[in-house]
Design a protein around this motif. Structure first.
Motif, mmCIF file in Angstrom:
data_model
loop_
_atom_site.group_PDB
_atom_site.id
_atom_site.type_symbol
_atom_site.label_atom_id
_atom_site.label_comp_id
_atom_site.label_asym_id
_atom_site.label_seq_id
_atom_site.Cartn_x
_atom_site.Cartn_y
_atom_site.Cartn_z
ATOM 1 N N MET A 92 0.715 -1.347 -0.064
ATOM 2 C CA MET A 92 0.091 -0.145 0.063
ATOM 3 C C MET A 92 0.853 1.259 0.067
ATOM 4 N N VAL A 93 1.959 1.163 0.320
ATOM 5 C CA VAL A 93 3.094 2.319 0.406
ATOM 6 C C VAL A 93 3.787 2.417 -1.090
ATOM 7 N N ALA A 103 7.272 11.490 -1.016
ATOM 8 C CA ALA A 103 7.370 12.331 -2.411
ATOM 9 C C ALA A 103 8.408 13.492 -1.721
ATOM 10 N N THR A 142 2.698 11.106 4.496
ATOM 11 C CA THR A 142 3.117 11.771 5.691
ATOM 12 C C THR A 142 3.023 13.489 5.319
ATOM 13 N N SER A 173 3.784 15.347 2.487
ATOM 14 C CA SER A 173 4.876 16.069 1.750
ATOM 15 C C SER A 173 4.091 16.835 0.741
ATOM 16 N N GLU A 199 -6.411 9.259 4.070
ATOM 17 C CA GLU A 199 -5.401 8.133 4.372
ATOM 18 C C GLU A 199 -5.991 6.995 5.050
ATOM 19 N N ALA A 206 -9.535 5.533 -0.195
ATOM 20 C CA ALA A 206 -9.614 6.242 -1.383
ATOM 21 C C ALA A 206 -10.659 6.183 -2.048
ATOM 22 N N SER A 223 -1.685 9.719 -4.657
ATOM 23 C CA SER A 223 -0.298 9.130 -4.427
ATOM 24 C C SER A 223 -0.537 7.862 -4.185
ATOM 25 N N GLN A 279 -8.101 -3.943 -4.392
ATOM 26 C CA GLN A 279 -8.249 -2.384 -4.072
ATOM 27 C C GLN A 279 -7.786 -1.507 -5.319
HETATM 28 C C1 LIG Z 1 3.228 6.568 -2.093
HETATM 29 S S1 LIG Z 1 2.850 6.404 -0.245
HETATM 30 C C2 LIG Z 1 2.619 8.180 0.167
HETATM 31 C C3 LIG Z 1 3.081 9.309 -0.607
HETATM 32 C C4 LIG Z 1 2.677 10.569 0.091
HETATM 33 N N1 LIG Z 1 2.722 11.540 -1.097
HETATM 34 C C5 LIG Z 1 4.110 10.910 0.833
HETATM 35 O O1 LIG Z 1 5.075 11.643 0.364
HETATM 36 O O2 LIG Z 1 4.024 10.428 2.246
HETATM 37 C C6 LIG Z 1 1.145 6.011 -0.661
HETATM 38 C C7 LIG Z 1 0.134 6.230 0.419
HETATM 39 O O3 LIG Z 1 -1.236 5.768 0.122
HETATM 40 C C8 LIG Z 1 -1.908 5.101 1.172
HETATM 41 N N2 LIG Z 1 -2.716 4.175 0.680
HETATM 42 C C9 LIG Z 1 -2.324 3.001 -0.028
HETATM 43 N N3 LIG Z 1 -3.768 2.620 -0.243
HETATM 44 C C10 LIG Z 1 -4.880 3.535 0.115
HETATM 45 C C11 LIG Z 1 -6.161 3.496 -0.098
HETATM 46 N N4 LIG Z 1 -6.913 2.601 -0.665
HETATM 47 N N5 LIG Z 1 -6.742 4.416 0.782
HETATM 48 C C12 LIG Z 1 -6.262 5.622 1.297
HETATM 49 N N6 LIG Z 1 -4.856 5.477 1.514
HETATM 50 C C13 LIG Z 1 -4.044 4.548 0.855
HETATM 51 C C14 LIG Z 1 -0.769 4.473 1.933
HETATM 52 O O4 LIG Z 1 -0.815 4.232 3.360
HETATM 53 C C15 LIG Z 1 0.532 5.388 1.698
HETATM 54 O O5 LIG Z 1 0.506 6.340 2.965
#
Ligand SMILES: C[S@@+](CC[C@H](N)C(=O)[O-])C[C@H]1O[C@@H](n2cnc3c(N)ncnc32)[C@H](O)[C@@H]1O
Length: 204
Positions: free
Chosen positions: A33-34, A40, A67, A69, A88, A111, A129, A139
């Motif tokens: 999921m991350v 970013a 987080t 950004s 989130e 999301a 993101s 998902q």
């Molecule tokens: C690439 S990471 C975060 C990037 C963010 N721009 C940053 O700089 O921290 C993707 C994020 O999407 C969240 N995520 C993944 N699937 C999700 C969903 N179905 N609904 C909401 N958030 C989700 C994850 O928990 C993660 O924090």
């Protein structure tokens, strides 16, 4: 004056370090999921902000805010926004986002709730993101379908989605005939490098 600047620089460094640690924790809890090894970068966050500015929407719904950004950069850009809602899924990151950005809505949800959040009378920038290439298949397909419906829900609504890599394939395939992907910008200075795509409705 000098010491004030030094304190402010120290504050920024502490915050970036905390974000990196929070991100690493989320990556360990649910790697798919991350989908990345770092938040970013400032270059990616600025490019996403330029995309929001180019779309001219006054409502922003950010999904997968992580987080924060990108959240921080958009909010600091000075553009006039009537609504900013961040979604989130990870509760630890949600607590951090709420503490850092008390002036915006922060929802702990999937999301795929975006369709319920959209005001169909307003053009909305959906800033995403979500790592479509590493999300669990069910998902990814649910979110892709909801995002496509959300872009069709009101005129001018646009999905701003970055995906990792500099290739030519859009983040996901959409079955809505009137929707088109366009490449907005490539960002090499990110871990990993990323491409920003816009999904828009071409129907009048
Ligand atoms: C690439 S990471 C975060 C990037 C963010 N721009 C940053 O700089 O921290 C993707 C994020 O999407 C969240 N995520 C993944 N699937 C999700 C969903 N179905 N609904 C909401 N958030 C989700 C994850 O928990 C993660 O924090």
């Amino acid at each position: 004056m000098e010491s004030a600047k030094r304190f402010s620089r120290l504050g920024v460094t502490a915050s970036v370090t905390t974000e990196a640690l929070l991100f690493a924790g989320a990556l360990v809890r649910h790697p798919g999921m991350v989908g990345a090894i770092a938040p970013a970068s400032r270059w990616l966050s600025r490019a996403m902000t330029r995309a929001v500015q180019a779309c001219g929407c006054s409502h922003v719904i950010e999904v997968g805010a992580g987080t924060g950004s990108i959240t921080r950069t958009i909010l600091a850009s000075g553009m006039h926004l009537e609504r900013y809602c961040a979604v989130e899924r990870d509760p630890v990151l949600v607590d951090w986002l709420r503490a850092r950005h008390p002036g915006i809505e922060v929802l702990c949800d999937c999301a795929s709730c975006v369709l319920e959040l959209i005001d169909t009378q307003r053009a909305t920038a959906i800033v995403s993101s979500l790592p479509f290439r590493s999300l669990p298949a069910e998902q990814a397909s649910r979110c892709a379908s909801v995002f496509s419906q959300a872009v069709c829900a009101s005129p001018g609504t646009v999905l701003i989605q970055y995906s990792y890599g500099l290739g030519d394939s859009p983040p996901f395939a959409t079955s809505e005939a009137t929707l088109r992907w366009t490449l907005f910008e490539r960002v090499v200075l990110n871990l990993p490098p990323a491409s920003i795509w816009l999904l828009q409705n071409t129907s009048p």
